[in-house]
Motif scaffolding. Sequence first.
Motif, PDB file in Angstrom:
ATOM      1  N   ARG A 131       0.911  -1.074   0.095  1.00 47.47           N
ATOM      2  CA  ARG A 131      -0.014  -0.089   0.083  1.00 47.47           C
ATOM      3  C   ARG A 131       0.950   1.286  -0.150  1.00 47.47           C
ATOM      4  NH1 ARG A 131      -3.808  -0.593   5.111  1.00 47.47           N
ATOM      5  NH2 ARG A 131      -3.976   1.659   4.931  1.00 47.47           N
ATOM      6  N   PRO A 132       0.301   2.328  -0.654  1.00 51.10           N
ATOM      7  CA  PRO A 132       1.224   3.609  -0.746  1.00 51.10           C
ATOM      8  C   PRO A 132       1.053   4.173   0.594  1.00 51.10           C
ATOM      9  CG  PRO A 132      -0.713   3.448  -2.083  1.00 51.10           C
ATOM     10  CD  PRO A 132      -0.600   2.371  -1.652  1.00 51.10           C
ATOM     11  N   VAL A 133       2.008   4.789   1.143  1.00 48.63           N
ATOM     12  CA  VAL A 133       2.023   5.472   2.537  1.00 48.63           C
ATOM     13  C   VAL A 133       2.349   6.945   2.518  1.00 48.63           C
ATOM     14  CG1 VAL A 133       1.821   3.441   3.806  1.00 48.63           C
ATOM     15  CG2 VAL A 133       4.048   4.526   2.999  1.00 48.63           C
ATOM     16  N   PHE A 134       2.307   7.631   1.185  1.00 46.74           N
ATOM     17  CA  PHE A 134       2.791   8.866   1.019  1.00 46.74           C
ATOM     18  C   PHE A 134       1.868  10.262   1.101  1.00 46.74           C
ATOM     19  CE2 PHE A 134       4.774   5.543  -1.473  1.00 46.74           C
ATOM     20  CZ  PHE A 134       5.975   5.358  -0.877  1.00 46.74           C
ATOM     21  N   SER A 135       0.750  10.006   0.686  1.00 45.77           N
ATOM     22  CA  SER A 135      -0.473  11.014   0.508  1.00 45.77           C
ATOM     23  C   SER A 135      -0.950  11.272   1.718  1.00 45.77           C
ATOM     24  CB  SER A 135      -1.278  10.886  -0.300  1.00 45.77           C
ATOM     25  OG  SER A 135      -2.390   9.778  -0.137  1.00 45.77           O
ATOM     26  N   LEU A 136      -1.515  12.358   1.903  1.00 45.77           N
ATOM     27  CA  LEU A 136      -2.304  12.751   3.326  1.00 45.77           C
ATOM     28  C   LEU A 136      -3.254  11.881   3.416  1.00 45.77           C
ATOM     29  CD1 LEU A 136      -2.924  14.704   5.685  1.00 45.77           C
ATOM     30  CD2 LEU A 136      -4.340  16.022   3.999  1.00 45.77           C
ATOM     31  N   ASP A 137      -4.241  11.305   2.440  1.00 46.13           N
ATOM     32  CA  ASP A 137      -5.369  10.625   2.628  1.00 46.13           C
ATOM     33  C   ASP A 137      -5.024   9.170   3.026  1.00 46.13           C
ATOM     34  OD1 ASP A 137      -7.093  12.610   2.090  1.00 46.13           O
ATOM     35  OD2 ASP A 137      -7.485  12.064  -0.130  1.00 46.13           O
TER      36      ASP A 137
END
Length: 213
Positions: A131-137
């Motif tokens: 899972r990506p863990v970079f954006s605010l959401d």
Amino acid sequence: MRVEIWSEITCPWCGLGSHRLDRAVQRFEHGDQVEVVHRSFPLSDRYPVGSVISVREATLRNYGLAGARLEAATGRVEALAEQEGLSPYRVLENEVGNTRRAHEFLAHASAEGKNRLAWDTIFRAYFGQARPVFSLDELLDLADEIGLEREETRRVLTDGRYAVAGAQDSDTLLDILRQAWDDTHPTVVVAGDNAAVCGPDGCAVPVADAAHL
């Protein structure tokens, strides 16, 4: 006894190392007296904020590694993780990006007493589920998972400040001040010929640079 482990979120050896330390503490005769604290060691400023690239593209661009050599290097990490009970552990089929905001999220979680839980959760999301863990959401979704108040977390990550609820005692406020100072004054390694390297075989800071840290 207090043990501090310094990690970059997207470093596969860091995620594996964290798991190995947990297992060692569990087997240690005095493990109930060991406090493991995670610290941030960001190495991702080379990536622009708001975009991600594949691990394949990143390793080719940064280390010139591709094809069979890349498959072998990442496959080794994945195999070691499986031996340690981490399965799945997705290294090659993943994405990387700027982790600065993710480290701010981890600092906030730590200030709320969720250091270990937040780090374990973000490693599991990134390597276990790709899972990506970079954006605010994406980080707000992680906040929900570990029991952080979503809107307070949003304010912290967008205002760049810690939120302190109630009239805390001076010792608690002192701890928060120290945490905020440490998180906003990280050790900086200047990129160049002797830059810190986090590649398929691990992370290392050259001796000449380490002497000045």
